[in-house]
Write a protein that holds these residues in place. Structure first.
Motif, PDB file in Angstrom:
ATOM      1  N   HIS A  80      -8.071   1.591   0.580  1.00 54.03           N
ATOM      2  CA  HIS A  80      -7.847   0.926   1.872  1.00 54.03           C
ATOM      3  C   HIS A  80      -7.134   1.911   2.808  1.00 54.03           C
ATOM      4  O   HIS A  80      -6.253   2.657   2.355  1.00 54.03           O
ATOM      5  N   ALA A 134      -3.341   2.859   2.850  1.00 52.16           N
ATOM      6  CA  ALA A 134      -2.721   3.686   1.804  1.00 52.16           C
ATOM      7  C   ALA A 134      -2.260   5.016   2.395  1.00 52.16           C
ATOM      8  O   ALA A 134      -2.801   5.493   3.402  1.00 52.16           O
ATOM      9  N   THR A 188      -6.115  -0.834  -3.526  1.00 55.01           N
ATOM     10  CA  THR A 188      -5.597  -1.855  -2.617  1.00 55.01           C
ATOM     11  C   THR A 188      -4.957  -2.952  -3.451  1.00 55.01           C
ATOM     12  O   THR A 188      -4.808  -2.807  -4.671  1.00 55.01           O
ATOM     13  N   HIS A 228       0.823  -1.217   0.000  1.00 57.21           N
ATOM     14  CA  HIS A 228       0.000   0.000   0.000  1.00 57.21           C
ATOM     15  C   HIS A 228       0.857   1.268   0.000  1.00 57.21           C
ATOM     16  O   HIS A 228       0.531   2.248  -0.664  1.00 57.21           O
ATOM     17  N   ILE A 271       0.288   1.774  -3.942  1.00 56.17           N
ATOM     18  CA  ILE A 271      -1.001   2.485  -3.983  1.00 56.17           C
ATOM     19  C   ILE A 271      -0.642   3.942  -3.689  1.00 56.17           C
ATOM     20  O   ILE A 271      -0.963   4.493  -2.640  1.00 56.17           O
TER      21      ILE A 271
END
Ligand code: 13P
Ligand code: SF4
Length: 308
Positions: A202, A205, A238, A178, A182
């Motif tokens: 998510h 992140a 995610t 993440h 991300i």
């Protein structure tokens, strides 16, 4: 003649019946693992499910801390983790030694650990939360400040959404998938390609990605949001495996991973071949120190009770 994978899946289904076994799988698992599982969910759903499993054997398709949580909740069952090297680098940030040190330094603050933490560390916590329950549980504790770890992005998200002062433990804990994949660049690139898509992210992140999200939640909360939001297109911020599940659940919606290269290699270590070997040999079995297991069970039960 079934192909190789279909042949494996058929043998798994047969052995499941013979062994009275169930397969619990996390939302990030390989598509074929999700297809052969009896239940697929996020960490909170898996914990709840693990408390009511009518089976002699549980095969856990996910990472070690999740398999250990299932074992702690089922001391009388055989819990198998088909690849024990499937760990979680985020969980490794909060060692039991670190938790003890923070507790000594902040004796007044309840210790809340994210479920992505080592089992021995969880045994020292007051509460355990998942990404879907963190904010709700922390608001209900009623404390002015809490110790929270190991994910610093989730700590930031919880502090911003509850107003409770969060002391991050250790302050730099993160999920590499993440934190680095991300990211803002891949979010903006995905929006170039799908400018009308809703962005679901998510809480692991980084903040700059969360700030641009239309929705922030756990993997299963993101899935529900795809079903409930009045939109056609979605970018899922995610691990890429969630997109497969979203497309299966909502074939009429268009779902894109924010970054198709955001892959958790640990989650992907579980394959149908390893699941089959586990069911054949009843190994590798998850075993926990009974005292640690009892304490983790207590912490989880206390946390679920507070959530109601
Ligand atoms: P969820 O509880 O949202 O499924 O998250 C687990 C996880 O490992 C996220 O990276
Ligand atoms: Fe751990 Fe990140 Fe993999 Fe989730 S995606 S299991 S937090 S490494």
């Amino acid at each position: 003649m079934p192909g190789y994978v279909e042949g494996l899946l058929e043998r798994i289904r047969e052995l499941k019946r013979q062994r009275r076994a169930v397969i619990l799988a996390h939302n990030y698992q390989l598509p074929e693992v999700q297809d052969v599982a009896d239940f697929v969910g996020d960490s909170l759903e898996l914990a709840r499910k693990a408390m009511n499993v009518d089976a002699d054997v549980i095969v856990f398709a996910g990472v070690s801390f999740m398999a250990e949580m299932v074992a702690a909740l089922n001391p009388d069952k055989v819990v198998l983790h088909p690849d024990p090297t499937a760990g979680c680098p985020l969980a490794d940030f909060a060692t039991p030694q670190l938790v003890r040190r923070y507790k000594e330094k902040h004796p007044q603050a309840p210790v809340v650990l994210y479920v992505n933490s080592l089992t021995a560390a969880k045994a020292l916590a007051d509460y355990v939360v998942t990404s879907s329950s963190a904010a709700r549980l922390i608001s209900r504790i009623g404390a002015e400040e809490v110790l929270f770890g190991p994910d610093s992005n989730l700590a930031d998200h919880v502090q911003r959404s509850t107003g409770v002062r969060v002391i991050p433990l250790p302050g730099h804990g993160h999920c590499p998938v993440h934190q680095y994949l991300i990211d803002e660049y891949h979010l903006m690139k995905a929006l170039d390609e799908h400018p009308n898509a809703k962005v679901l992210v998510h809480p692991e992140a980084p903040r700059e990605v969360r700030e641009r999200a239309d929705f922030i939640g756990s993997t299963s909360q993101m899935l529900r949001a795809v079903g409930e939001m009045d939109a056609e297109e979605f970018i899922l911020g995610t691990e890429e495996g969630l997109a497969y599940r979203a497309r299966r659940l909502y074939p009429n919606k268009r779902v894109y991973p924010l970054n198709p290269r955001a892959i958790c290699i640990d989650m992907k270590k579980i394959t149908p071949l390893k699941i089959l070997r586990s069911l054949e040999t009843l190994k590798p079995r998850v075993t926990l120190d009974p005292e640690v297991s009892r304490r983790v069970r207590e912490v989880i039960e206390r946390s679920l009770q507070l959530l109601g």
